[in-house]
Motif scaffolding. Sequence first.
Motif, PDB file in Angstrom:
ATOM      1  N   GLU A  41       0.822  -1.210   0.000  1.00 27.42           N
ATOM      2  CA  GLU A  41       0.000   0.000   0.000  1.00 27.42           C
ATOM      3  C   GLU A  41       0.858   1.263   0.000  1.00 27.42           C
ATOM      4  OE1 GLU A  41      -3.275   1.451   3.023  1.00 27.42           O
ATOM      5  OE2 GLU A  41      -3.660  -0.597   2.363  1.00 27.42           O
ATOM      6  N   GLU A  42       1.959   1.233   0.739  1.00 30.37           N
ATOM      7  CA  GLU A  42       2.855   2.382   0.785  1.00 30.37           C
ATOM      8  C   GLU A  42       3.499   2.629  -0.575  1.00 30.37           C
ATOM      9  OE1 GLU A  42       5.639   1.735   3.937  1.00 30.37           O
ATOM     10  OE2 GLU A  42       4.070   1.685   5.457  1.00 30.37           O
ATOM     11  N   LEU A  43       3.870   1.557  -1.254  1.00 28.91           N
ATOM     12  CA  LEU A  43       4.445   1.701  -2.597  1.00 28.91           C
ATOM     13  C   LEU A  43       3.434   2.302  -3.558  1.00 28.91           C
ATOM     14  CD1 LEU A  43       6.486  -1.578  -3.172  1.00 28.91           C
ATOM     15  CD2 LEU A  43       7.352   0.763  -3.100  1.00 28.91           C
ATOM     16  N   ALA A  44       2.194   1.830  -3.472  1.00 21.06           N
ATOM     17  CA  ALA A  44       1.147   2.363  -4.340  1.00 21.06           C
ATOM     18  C   ALA A  44       0.970   3.850  -4.088  1.00 21.06           C
ATOM     19  CB  ALA A  44      -0.163   1.615  -4.097  1.00 21.06           C
ATOM     20  N   ASP A  45       1.050   4.258  -2.827  1.00 19.04           N
ATOM     21  CA  ASP A  45       0.908   5.669  -2.484  1.00 19.04           C
ATOM     22  C   ASP A  45       2.053   6.490  -3.071  1.00 19.04           C
ATOM     23  OD1 ASP A  45      -0.413   7.838  -1.041  1.00 19.04           O
ATOM     24  OD2 ASP A  45       1.339   7.802   0.280  1.00 19.04           O
ATOM     25  N   VAL A  46       3.260   5.984  -2.966  1.00 15.99           N
ATOM     26  CA  VAL A  46       4.433   6.697  -3.494  1.00 15.99           C
ATOM     27  C   VAL A  46       4.312   6.874  -5.007  1.00 15.99           C
ATOM     28  CG1 VAL A  46       6.924   6.504  -3.902  1.00 15.99           C
ATOM     29  CG2 VAL A  46       5.984   6.019  -1.639  1.00 15.99           C
ATOM     30  N   TYR A  47       3.970   5.801  -5.704  1.00 15.27           N
ATOM     31  CA  TYR A  47       3.852   5.879  -7.159  1.00 15.27           C
ATOM     32  C   TYR A  47       2.683   6.772  -7.578  1.00 15.27           C
ATOM     33  CZ  TYR A  47       7.483   2.452  -8.082  1.00 15.27           C
ATOM     34  OH  TYR A  47       8.695   1.817  -8.186  1.00 15.27           O
ATOM     35  N   ALA A  48       1.570   6.675  -6.865  1.00 16.61           N
ATOM     36  CA  ALA A  48       0.408   7.510  -7.198  1.00 16.61           C
ATOM     37  C   ALA A  48       0.730   8.984  -7.002  1.00 16.61           C
ATOM     38  CB  ALA A  48      -0.790   7.113  -6.341  1.00 16.61           C
ATOM     39  N   ARG A  49       1.379   9.306  -5.909  1.00 13.42           N
ATOM     40  CA  ARG A  49       1.750  10.710  -5.658  1.00 13.42           C
ATOM     41  C   ARG A  49       2.702  11.234  -6.734  1.00 13.42           C
ATOM     42  NH1 ARG A  49       0.296  13.152  -1.119  1.00 13.42           N
ATOM     43  NH2 ARG A  49      -0.504  11.897   0.587  1.00 13.42           N
ATOM     44  N   ALA A  50       3.668  10.404  -7.108  1.00 14.71           N
ATOM     45  CA  ALA A  50       4.629  10.820  -8.132  1.00 14.71           C
ATOM     46  C   ALA A  50       3.909  11.089  -9.452  1.00 14.71           C
ATOM     47  CB  ALA A  50       5.702   9.748  -8.311  1.00 14.71           C
ATOM     48  N   LEU A  51       3.020  10.185  -9.846  1.00 20.05           N
ATOM     49  CA  LEU A  51       2.278  10.383 -11.089  1.00 20.05           C
ATOM     50  C   LEU A  51       1.363  11.595 -10.990  1.00 20.05           C
ATOM     51  CD1 LEU A  51       1.465   9.438 -13.914  1.00 20.05           C
ATOM     52  CD2 LEU A  51      -0.247   7.939 -12.815  1.00 20.05           C
ATOM     53  N   PHE A  52       0.692  11.741  -9.867  1.00 22.84           N
ATOM     54  CA  PHE A  52      -0.230  12.856  -9.674  1.00 22.84           C
ATOM     55  C   PHE A  52       0.503  14.187  -9.777  1.00 22.84           C
ATOM     56  CE2 PHE A  52      -2.658  15.928  -7.233  1.00 22.84           C
ATOM     57  CZ  PHE A  52      -3.946  15.722  -7.707  1.00 22.84           C
ATOM     58  N   GLU A  53       1.608  14.305  -9.064  1.00 30.24           N
ATOM     59  CA  GLU A  53       2.355  15.566  -9.065  1.00 30.24           C
ATOM     60  C   GLU A  53       2.940  15.877 -10.438  1.00 30.24           C
ATOM     61  OE1 GLU A  53       5.090  15.289  -5.776  1.00 30.24           O
ATOM     62  OE2 GLU A  53       3.443  15.237  -4.316  1.00 30.24           O
ATOM     63  N   ALA A  54       3.428  14.855 -11.133  1.00 30.05           N
ATOM     64  CA  ALA A  54       3.957  15.076 -12.479  1.00 30.05           C
ATOM     65  C   ALA A  54       2.849  15.512 -13.432  1.00 30.05           C
ATOM     66  CB  ALA A  54       4.635  13.809 -12.993  1.00 30.05           C
ATOM     67  N   ALA A  55       1.695  14.863 -13.351  1.00 33.02           N
ATOM     68  CA  ALA A  55       0.562  15.227 -14.209  1.00 33.02           C
ATOM     69  C   ALA A  55       0.048  16.621 -13.868  1.00 33.02           C
ATOM     70  CB  ALA A  55      -0.560  14.196 -14.067  1.00 33.02           C
ATOM     71  N   GLN A  56       0.070  16.947 -12.595  1.00 29.98           N
ATOM     72  CA  GLN A  56      -0.376  18.279 -12.157  1.00 29.98           C
ATOM     73  C   GLN A  56       0.572  19.348 -12.692  1.00 29.98           C
ATOM     74  OE1 GLN A  56      -0.339  18.839  -7.856  1.00 29.98           O
ATOM     75  NE2 GLN A  56      -2.345  19.828  -7.991  1.00 29.98           N
ATOM     76  N   ASP A  57       1.864  19.096 -12.615  1.00 31.99           N
ATOM     77  CA  ASP A  57       2.865  20.044 -13.122  1.00 31.99           C
ATOM     78  C   ASP A  57       2.702  20.278 -14.622  1.00 31.99           C
ATOM     79  OD1 ASP A  57       3.933  20.327 -10.606  1.00 31.99           O
ATOM     80  OD2 ASP A  57       5.663  19.014 -10.986  1.00 31.99           O
ATOM     81  N   LYS A  58       2.339  19.233 -15.354  1.00 32.80           N
ATOM     82  CA  LYS A  58       2.186  19.330 -16.815  1.00 32.80           C
ATOM     83  C   LYS A  58       0.757  19.692 -17.221  1.00 32.80           C
ATOM     84  CE  LYS A  58       6.325  17.586 -17.797  1.00 32.80           C
ATOM     85  NZ  LYS A  58       7.380  18.342 -18.342  1.00 32.80           N
ATOM     86  N   ASP A  59      -0.107  19.932 -16.227  1.00 34.73           N
ATOM     87  CA  ASP A  59      -1.512  20.281 -16.467  1.00 34.73           C
ATOM     88  C   ASP A  59      -2.220  19.202 -17.307  1.00 34.73           C
ATOM     89  OD1 ASP A  59      -3.714  21.934 -16.053  1.00 34.73           O
ATOM     90  OD2 ASP A  59      -3.424  22.987 -17.953  1.00 34.73           O
ATOM     91  N   ARG A  60      -1.984  17.942 -16.919  1.00 32.58           N
ATOM     92  CA  ARG A  60      -2.603  16.821 -17.641  1.00 32.58           C
ATOM     93  C   ARG A  60      -3.262  15.844 -16.671  1.00 32.58           C
ATOM     94  NH1 ARG A  60       2.375  16.739 -21.208  1.00 32.58           N
ATOM     95  NH2 ARG A  60       2.915  14.729 -20.346  1.00 32.58           N
ATOM     96  N   LEU A  61      -3.749  16.349 -15.562  1.00 32.25           N
ATOM     97  CA  LEU A  61      -4.366  15.482 -14.553  1.00 32.25           C
ATOM     98  C   LEU A  61      -5.530  14.676 -15.109  1.00 32.25           C
ATOM     99  CD1 LEU A  61      -4.491  17.466 -11.185  1.00 32.25           C
ATOM    100  CD2 LEU A  61      -3.405  15.271 -11.623  1.00 32.25           C
ATOM    101  N   ASP A  62      -6.432  15.322 -15.812  1.00 32.61           N
ATOM    102  CA  ASP A  62      -7.627  14.641 -16.299  1.00 32.61           C
ATOM    103  C   ASP A  62      -7.285  13.567 -17.325  1.00 32.61           C
ATOM    104  OD1 ASP A  62      -9.184  16.190 -14.630  1.00 32.61           O
ATOM    105  OD2 ASP A  62      -9.733  17.630 -16.184  1.00 32.61           O
ATOM    106  N   VAL A  63      -6.355  13.876 -18.224  1.00 34.92           N
ATOM    107  CA  VAL A  63      -5.955  12.910 -19.255  1.00 34.92           C
ATOM    108  C   VAL A  63      -5.305  11.695 -18.610  1.00 34.92           C
ATOM    109  CG1 VAL A  63      -4.367  12.545 -21.189  1.00 34.92           C
ATOM    110  CG2 VAL A  63      -5.713  14.639 -21.062  1.00 34.92           C
ATOM    111  N   VAL A  64      -4.389  11.932 -17.692  1.00 32.14           N
ATOM    112  CA  VAL A  64      -3.684  10.838 -17.028  1.00 32.14           C
ATOM    113  C   VAL A  64      -4.656  10.020 -16.189  1.00 32.14           C
ATOM    114  CG1 VAL A  64      -1.935  10.293 -15.285  1.00 32.14           C
ATOM    115  CG2 VAL A  64      -1.431  11.932 -17.102  1.00 32.14           C
ATOM    116  N   ARG A  65      -5.575  10.681 -15.511  1.00 26.24           N
ATOM    117  CA  ARG A  65      -6.570   9.967 -14.702  1.00 26.24           C
ATOM    118  C   ARG A  65      -7.395   9.027 -15.574  1.00 26.24           C
ATOM    119  NH1 ARG A  65     -12.161  11.579 -13.481  1.00 26.24           N
ATOM    120  NH2 ARG A  65     -12.873  10.248 -11.779  1.00 26.24           N
TER     121      ARG A  65
END
Length: 177
Positions: free
Chosen positions: A2-26
Motif C-alpha cells: 500500500e505504501e508503494l502504491a501511495d508513493v507511485y500515485a503521488r509521483a504520477l499525480f504531481e507530475a501530471a499536475q505540473d504538466k496540467d494533464r491530470l484529467d488525461v492521465v486519470r
Amino acid sequence: MEELADVYARALFEAAQDKDRLDVVREQLGQFADALIDNHDLQMFFFSPYFSTAEQRDGLDKVLDGADALFENFLAMLIENRRMPVLAGARVRFEELWDRENHLLPVEVTSAIELDEKTINEIGERIGEQTGEKIQLTSRVDPDILGGIVLRVGNSILDASISNRLEQLRKAVASAA
C-alpha cells in the motif's frame, strides 16, 4: 504494498499536475487498470517475473496506442522496477488525490428501501452546504438495515439505521444484566 502504491500515485499525480494533464492521465490510468482487471492474459504478462522487462515494455508499446507520454513513462517505470502489481492501489490513491484536488467529497446514502431522487439530492445538497465541497453522490438499498439511513461521507459514517439502534439496545440490555 500500500505504501508503494501511495508513493507511485503521488509521483504520477504531481507530475501530471505540473504538466496540467491530470484529467488525461486519470482517464488513461483508469482505462489501463480496467483493462488489466478484465483481461487475465494481460495480468499474467505484466505481473509475471517470467517475462523480461524488455518483453513487457515491448508489449506495453503494443497495448498503448496514442497514450500520453507521461502515462507511458509511468508504466515503463513500473515495469522496469517490477512494480506493476501496485497499479490497482496506485489508481485508487490517484483517484483520492484527484477528488481532493477537485474538492469532491464522496457521499453514499444507504437505505432499507429505494429513496426517491429528490430526497437523495436534498441530503447531498445539505452535506455540500455544510462541508463546502462538491458532492459525489451515490445511493444503494440494503434491506438488512431495516429502516433509517446510513451516510458515508468521505471516511466518516453516520449510522441512523434501525438495525444499529437495535444493536445498541441489545448491548445496553446485556451490560445491565
